[in-house]
Design an enzyme around this catalytic site. Structure first.
Site, PDB file in Angstrom:
ATOM      1  N   HIS A 145      -1.014 -10.163  -6.266  1.00 45.28           N
ATOM      2  CA  HIS A 145      -1.295  -9.610  -7.593  1.00 45.28           C
ATOM      3  C   HIS A 145       0.029  -9.478  -8.334  1.00 45.28           C
ATOM      4  O   HIS A 145       1.087  -9.839  -7.787  1.00 45.28           O
ATOM      5  CB  HIS A 145      -2.041  -8.277  -7.468  1.00 45.28           C
ATOM      6  CG  HIS A 145      -1.390  -7.305  -6.516  1.00 45.28           C
ATOM      7  ND1 HIS A 145      -0.150  -6.745  -6.746  1.00 45.28           N
ATOM      8  CD2 HIS A 145      -1.791  -6.832  -5.304  1.00 45.28           C
ATOM      9  CE1 HIS A 145       0.166  -5.945  -5.757  1.00 45.28           C
ATOM     10  NE2 HIS A 145      -0.808  -5.991  -4.846  1.00 45.28           N
ATOM     11  N   HIS A 170       3.179  -8.114  -6.513  1.00 42.88           N
ATOM     12  CA  HIS A 170       3.926  -9.084  -5.701  1.00 42.88           C
ATOM     13  C   HIS A 170       4.757 -10.004  -6.609  1.00 42.88           C
ATOM     14  O   HIS A 170       5.911 -10.305  -6.310  1.00 42.88           O
ATOM     15  CB  HIS A 170       2.968  -9.957  -4.881  1.00 42.88           C
ATOM     16  CG  HIS A 170       2.114  -9.215  -3.906  1.00 42.88           C
ATOM     17  ND1 HIS A 170       0.753  -9.140  -4.018  1.00 42.88           N
ATOM     18  CD2 HIS A 170       2.431  -8.510  -2.782  1.00 42.88           C
ATOM     19  CE1 HIS A 170       0.248  -8.441  -3.001  1.00 42.88           C
ATOM     20  NE2 HIS A 170       1.249  -8.049  -2.246  1.00 42.88           N
ATOM     21  N   GLN A 228       0.253  -4.267  12.761  1.00 42.96           N
ATOM     22  CA  GLN A 228       0.414  -3.065  11.943  1.00 42.96           C
ATOM     23  C   GLN A 228      -0.916  -2.435  11.532  1.00 42.96           C
ATOM     24  O   GLN A 228      -0.933  -1.425  10.833  1.00 42.96           O
ATOM     25  CB  GLN A 228       1.269  -3.352  10.701  1.00 42.96           C
ATOM     26  CG  GLN A 228       0.583  -4.171   9.631  1.00 42.96           C
ATOM     27  CD  GLN A 228       1.548  -4.556   8.536  1.00 42.96           C
ATOM     28  OE1 GLN A 228       2.452  -5.368   8.752  1.00 42.96           O
ATOM     29  NE2 GLN A 228       1.387  -3.984   7.356  1.00 42.96           N
ATOM     30  N   ASP A 281       5.070   1.208  -1.434  1.00 49.55           N
ATOM     31  CA  ASP A 281       5.047   1.623  -0.026  1.00 49.55           C
ATOM     32  C   ASP A 281       6.385   2.291   0.287  1.00 49.55           C
ATOM     33  O   ASP A 281       7.227   1.733   0.991  1.00 49.55           O
ATOM     34  CB  ASP A 281       4.792   0.405   0.865  1.00 49.55           C
ATOM     35  CG  ASP A 281       3.464  -0.242   0.543  1.00 49.55           C
ATOM     36  OD1 ASP A 281       2.441   0.235   1.030  1.00 49.55           O
ATOM     37  OD2 ASP A 281       3.431  -1.212  -0.250  1.00 49.55           O
TER      38      ASP A 281
HETATM   39  P1  AMP Z   1       1.477  -6.123   0.889  1.00 50.27           P
HETATM   40  O1  AMP Z   1       1.045  -7.516   0.600  1.00 50.27           O
HETATM   41  O2  AMP Z   1       0.511  -5.085   0.427  1.00 50.27           O
HETATM   42  O3  AMP Z   1       1.940  -5.926   2.315  1.00 50.27           O
HETATM   43  O4  AMP Z   1       2.758  -5.855   0.007  1.00 50.27           O
HETATM   44  C1  AMP Z   1       3.853  -6.736   0.021  1.00 50.27           C
HETATM   45  C2  AMP Z   1       4.958  -6.129  -0.794  1.00 50.27           C
HETATM   46  O5  AMP Z   1       4.510  -5.913  -2.136  1.00 50.27           O
HETATM   47  C3  AMP Z   1       5.428  -4.765  -0.264  1.00 50.27           C
HETATM   48  O6  AMP Z   1       6.832  -4.700  -0.362  1.00 50.27           O
HETATM   49  C4  AMP Z   1       4.753  -3.803  -1.202  1.00 50.27           C
HETATM   50  O7  AMP Z   1       5.438  -2.569  -1.325  1.00 50.27           O
HETATM   51  C5  AMP Z   1       4.770  -4.581  -2.503  1.00 50.27           C
HETATM   52  N1  AMP Z   1       3.745  -4.096  -3.435  1.00 50.27           N
HETATM   53  C6  AMP Z   1       2.446  -3.832  -3.158  1.00 50.27           C
HETATM   54  N2  AMP Z   1       1.813  -3.373  -4.254  1.00 50.27           N
HETATM   55  C7  AMP Z   1       2.740  -3.343  -5.255  1.00 50.27           C
HETATM   56  C8  AMP Z   1       2.710  -2.957  -6.626  1.00 50.27           C
HETATM   57  N3  AMP Z   1       1.603  -2.501  -7.202  1.00 50.27           N
HETATM   58  N4  AMP Z   1       3.861  -3.050  -7.355  1.00 50.27           N
HETATM   59  C9  AMP Z   1       4.999  -3.522  -6.772  1.00 50.27           C
HETATM   60  N5  AMP Z   1       5.085  -3.905  -5.482  1.00 50.27           N
HETATM   61  C10 AMP Z   1       3.980  -3.809  -4.733  1.00 50.27           C
END
Ligand code: AMP
Length: 260
Positions: free
Chosen positions: A12, A15, A39, A130
């Protein structure tokens, strides 16, 4: 130089903003998509995690990402390799998410270390969304004396304030309408932090969320370095309010920096 953005896919705008930050800092950007089984503490959550590889590839092409690394579980965890990391995170992995998702951060640290070994980036870009995960990876980098620079990307939100998350697509229509209350609650705490006690603010937040039928797991006002709950804002330089709630079957987390 290489900038690296590890993800679990279902990409989204959050990312994408990390990828843009990596492009700004580095010559080459690598994105990984890997739904890391170690995890997830619930098999159901792992199975239900959204997977949209073709849509993700389109988004990566559009933003101009150089390399997509989409390994299989066997590539990340080959049978002859011991991926165990024996790092003591002290209290960092015991509080907040750590208290409710046993083993989660062990899995996160393990996969990020493995991916860093493979990709060998100069910069690692991870989201504030996170916050605890960022703190744990920061601690890992320090303890293992790694040379990679950890950057923090700001949380990207929907127009109504809901933090973007791959899990949002699983919200019911009704819960999606109510979900902006999470950010509204955090913002209200931020604006009242100097006029009300921490106990009062927490109590108010619990009742607000309860009224809308959200099941609160925790809401804590913490020191941004130790991640431990604080008693008085004045004594801390970095203060963050962190929340985890269940909206139906979907677990959502968010946070807001209230003092920096
Ligand atoms: P994930 O795919 O959820 O494991 O997230 C991958 C990376 O994207 C991690 O470093 C998250 O902290 C970051 N992330 C997830 N959601 C957001 C968001 N809304 N805004 C910015 N970074 C995000």
């Amino acid at each position: 130089s290489i900038g690296f953005v590890p993800t679990m896919g279902a990409l989204h705008e959050g990312h994408i903003s990390l990828i843009r930050q990596a492009q700004h800092l580095n010559e080459l950007v690598v994105v990984s998509i890997f739904v890391n089984p170690t995890q997830f503490n619930e098999k159901g959550d792992l199975d239900a995690y959204p997977r949209t590889p073709y849509k993700d590839i389109d988004a990566l092409v559009k933003v101009g990402c150089d390399v997509l690394f989409m390994p299989t579980v066997d590539e990340v965890y080959p049978k002859d390799l011991n991926p165990e990391l024996n790092i003591d995170f002290g209290k960092l992995d015991k509080v907040l998410e750590g208290a409710f998702r046993p083993g989660h951060f062990k899995g996160v640290a393990q996969v990020v270390k493995r991916l860093l070994d493979i990709v060998q980036p100069n910069d690692l870009i991870m989201g504030q969304k996170d916050f605890q995960q960022w703190s744990i990876i920061n601690s890992m980098i320090k303890q293992l004396n790694l040379t990679v620079k950890l950057q923090m990307g700001e949380t990207v939100r929907e127009q109504d304030g809901l933090a973007m998350s791959s899990r949002n697509v699983r919200l019911s229509a009704d819960n999606r309408i109510k979900a902006p209350l999470i950010h509204q609650t955090l913002s209200a705490i931020k604006s009242q932090i100097n006029s009300k006690s921490i106990a009062e603010l927490k109590q108010w937040a619990v009742s607000q969320l309860d009224l809308e039928g959200f099941r609160l797991e925790y809401i804590d006002i913490i020191d941004g370095i130790t991640l431990l709950p604080i008693q008085a804002v004045e004594k801390h330089e970095l203060v963050v309010v962190c929340i985890a709630i269940w909206a139906g079957e979907v677990r959502l987390i968010d946070n807001l920096i209230i003092k920096k």
